[in-house]
Write a protein that holds these residues in place. Structure first.
Motif, PDB file in Angstrom:
ATOM      1  N   ALA A  36      23.094  18.891  20.270  1.00  0.00           N
ATOM      2  CA  ALA A  36      23.425  18.889  18.842  1.00  0.00           C
ATOM      3  C   ALA A  36      23.003  17.567  18.238  1.00  0.00           C
ATOM      4  N   THR A  37      22.746  17.577  16.938  1.00  0.00           N
ATOM      5  CA  THR A  37      22.400  16.354  16.219  1.00  0.00           C
ATOM      6  C   THR A  37      23.160  16.325  14.900  1.00  0.00           C
ATOM      7  N   ILE A  38      23.461  15.138  14.440  1.00  0.00           N
ATOM      8  CA  ILE A  38      24.174  14.961  13.168  1.00  0.00           C
ATOM      9  C   ILE A  38      23.162  14.873  12.036  1.00  0.00           C
ATOM     10  N   ALA A  81      23.777  20.212  13.602  1.00  0.00           N
ATOM     11  CA  ALA A  81      22.907  21.335  13.962  1.00  0.00           C
ATOM     12  C   ALA A  81      22.936  21.451  15.480  1.00  0.00           C
ATOM     13  N   HIS A  82      23.402  22.589  15.985  1.00  0.00           N
ATOM     14  CA  HIS A  82      23.475  22.855  17.418  1.00  0.00           C
ATOM     15  C   HIS A  82      22.326  23.789  17.785  1.00  0.00           C
ATOM     16  N   ILE A  83      21.617  23.477  18.862  1.00  0.00           N
ATOM     17  CA  ILE A  83      20.479  24.316  19.248  1.00  0.00           C
ATOM     18  C   ILE A  83      20.511  24.644  20.733  1.00  0.00           C
ATOM     19  N   GLY A  84      19.978  25.826  21.050  1.00  0.00           N
ATOM     20  CA  GLY A  84      19.695  26.224  22.412  1.00  0.00           C
ATOM     21  C   GLY A  84      18.193  26.285  22.584  1.00  0.00           C
ATOM     22  N   HIS A 116      15.592  28.723  20.626  1.00  0.00           N
ATOM     23  CA  HIS A 116      15.857  30.167  20.529  1.00  0.00           C
ATOM     24  C   HIS A 116      17.149  30.481  19.780  1.00  0.00           C
ATOM     25  N   THR A 117      18.051  29.502  19.614  1.00  0.00           N
ATOM     26  CA  THR A 117      19.311  29.739  18.925  1.00  0.00           C
ATOM     27  C   THR A 117      19.701  28.507  18.127  1.00  0.00           C
ATOM     28  N   VAL A 118      20.234  28.724  16.918  1.00  0.00           N
ATOM     29  CA  VAL A 118      20.680  27.624  16.055  1.00  0.00           C
ATOM     30  C   VAL A 118      22.025  27.983  15.448  1.00  0.00           C
ATOM     31  N   THR A 119      22.968  27.046  15.488  1.00  0.00           N
ATOM     32  CA  THR A 119      24.220  27.186  14.748  1.00  0.00           C
ATOM     33  C   THR A 119      24.493  25.869  14.032  1.00  0.00           C
ATOM     34  N   THR A 120      25.341  25.909  13.025  1.00  0.00           N
ATOM     35  CA  THR A 120      25.699  24.698  12.298  1.00  0.00           C
ATOM     36  C   THR A 120      27.210  24.628  12.138  1.00  0.00           C
ATOM     37  N   THR A 121      27.728  23.410  12.088  1.00  0.00           N
ATOM     38  CA  THR A 121      29.153  23.167  11.897  1.00  0.00           C
ATOM     39  C   THR A 121      29.332  21.866  11.123  1.00  0.00           C
ATOM     40  N   PRO A 122      30.532  21.611  10.602  1.00  0.00           N
ATOM     41  CA  PRO A 122      30.810  20.263  10.100  1.00  0.00           C
ATOM     42  C   PRO A 122      30.662  19.246  11.228  1.00  0.00           C
ATOM     43  N   ALA A 123      30.438  17.999  10.882  1.00  0.00           N
ATOM     44  CA  ALA A 123      30.107  16.983  11.882  1.00  0.00           C
ATOM     45  C   ALA A 123      31.234  16.694  12.865  1.00  0.00           C
ATOM     46  N   ASN A 124      32.485  16.974  12.492  1.00  0.00           N
ATOM     47  CA  ASN A 124      33.597  16.638  13.376  1.00  0.00           C
ATOM     48  C   ASN A 124      33.870  17.697  14.436  1.00  0.00           C
ATOM     49  N   VAL A 125      33.127  18.778  14.472  1.00  0.00           N
ATOM     50  CA  VAL A 125      33.314  19.820  15.477  1.00  0.00           C
ATOM     51  C   VAL A 125      32.661  19.370  16.784  1.00  0.00           C
ATOM     52  N   LEU A 134      13.474  25.335   9.164  1.00  0.00           N
ATOM     53  CA  LEU A 134      12.835  24.165   9.757  1.00  0.00           C
ATOM     54  C   LEU A 134      12.585  24.353  11.252  1.00  0.00           C
ATOM     55  N   PHE A 135      13.555  24.918  11.975  1.00  0.00           N
ATOM     56  CA  PHE A 135      13.366  25.100  13.411  1.00  0.00           C
ATOM     57  C   PHE A 135      12.380  26.235  13.709  1.00  0.00           C
ATOM     58  N   ALA A 136      12.323  27.233  12.846  1.00  0.00           N
ATOM     59  CA  ALA A 136      11.288  28.263  13.016  1.00  0.00           C
ATOM     60  C   ALA A 136       9.903  27.642  12.871  1.00  0.00           C
ATOM     61  N   LEU A 137       9.735  26.784  11.866  1.00  0.00           N
ATOM     62  CA  LEU A 137       8.449  26.131  11.644  1.00  0.00           C
ATOM     63  C   LEU A 137       8.147  25.099  12.725  1.00  0.00           C
ATOM     64  N   SER A 138       9.186  24.436  13.244  1.00  0.00           N
ATOM     65  CA  SER A 138       8.954  23.468  14.321  1.00  0.00           C
ATOM     66  C   SER A 138       8.482  24.168  15.586  1.00  0.00           C
TER      67      SER A 138
END
Length: 326
Positions: free
Chosen positions: A145-147, A180-183, A192-201, A304-308
């Motif tokens: 994950a990245t902030i 941004a959390h990624i697999g 192949h997978t992306v999820t998002t959360t607030p930064a404190n999760v 963005l991740f699809a294009l990356s």
């Protein structure tokens, strides 16, 4: 046939292609335009109730992608279309022939994409295209994950921060924003997978959502300690980094050397997960959230991740199509 403008004719006879021109030329060849337009056109308006008819979906999609590649706001994207011939050419526009979409038109297309949930469909369509090319495998997953920072100031019209964003501490530094959390596929390094959360999760709380279920191995850093209990499945091997403090506290000797060597090998595998983050943040310039609210920013991050993914394998795709890199 469109009448060519003087700028367009001059552009054709220049001696050296620019980096932007080379980049857009490559992406024009690797993006599966037909598949993506098939998702958009069924719900895209074909005529306006009043005023001029809507811009072609293909043109607006290309403009939307250029916004992501060059981190441009709606007004900046409109200005770029007037000023930069290579961008107009990529969008299929001529100054003396076509109407250049203004910032409101660009904004309306993005809202259309958000309202119809097309960002996640584009992400899935791109990955399906890459899977069909044999580039996205299913044997192992790396999670991370990245902030993404958001404006923390309250000096705005609402006198408050974005209620969807939160504050978190990383090391000795505080950040306000989202995560941004990624697999990522172990073999190809593609997302192949992306999820998002607030930064404190916590990172570990999202691990079960980042696995597609077919992987035999999962790799993660020390922030995912205990992840195997949150996503249990037989036949799956977990490779989670040990905490640095625990390794450092071990007495010197052969055992510590063996553990450090093992951790080094784990880190070498996990390094692939940093490549998509580098492309999105450095190559595409996505340093901070552009919109207010988690939903809008999630749509942008998926795009963005699809294009990356396409950018990272562009040379392989061009080679398989028999194209010579510009």
């Amino acid at each position: 046939m469109k009448q060519r403008s003087f700028a367009s004719l001059s552009f054709e006879v220049k001696k050296k292609p620019t980096r932007r021109e080379r980049f857009l030329g490559e992406m024009d060849k690797v993006v599966p335009w037909a598949d993506l337009l098939a998702l958009i056109e069924p719900s895209y308006p074909t005529s306006g109730r009043r005023g001029r008819p809507p811009m072609a979906a293909s043109t607006m999609l290309r403009i939307h992608f250029m916004q992501q590649w060059y981190a441009l706001s709606d007004p900046a994207m409109e200005d770029a279309l007037y000023e930069i011939e290579s961008m107009r050419r990529f969008a299929g526009l001529e100054l003396n022939e076509d109407a250049i979409p203004d910032e409101s038109t660009i904004l309306k297309f993005r809202r259309f994409m958000e309202q119809h949930g097309l960002a996640v469909k584009i992400f899935e369509a791109v990955n399906a295209h890459l899977s069909g090319q044999g580039l996205l495998l299913r044997q192992g997953t790396i999670v991370d994950a990245t902030i993404i920072q958001a404006p923390s100031s309250t000096k705005n019209a609402d006198k408050q921060r974005d209620p969807d964003m939160r504050q978190t501490k990383k090391g000795q530094q505080w950040y306000f924003g989202m995560k941004a959390h990624i697999g990522v596929d172990v073999e190809s390094g593609l997302v192949h997978t992306v999820t998002t959360t607030p930064a404190n999760v916590g990172d570990v709380t999202e691990v079960d959502k980042l696995l597609h279920g077919q992987e035999k191995t999962v790799h993660a850093d020390a922030g995912y300690q205990g992840a195997e209990k949150r996503a249990p499945k037989r036949g799956r091997t977990w490779h989670i980094a040990a905490k640095r403090g625990s390794v450092k506290a071990m007495p010197e000797g052969d055992l510590k050397d063996a553990v450090k060597h093992t951790e080094h090998m784990k880190a070498a595998v996990r390094a692939k997960v940093e490549h998509p983050f580098r492309v999105v943040k450095r190559q595409f310039g996505y340093q901070k959230v552009r919109f207010k609210g988690l939903l809008k920013n999630t749509a942008q991050i998926l795009t963005l991740f699809a294009l990356s993914n396409l950018w990272m394998v562009r040379r392989t795709l061009l080679a398989s199509a028999g194209e010579v890199r510009l």
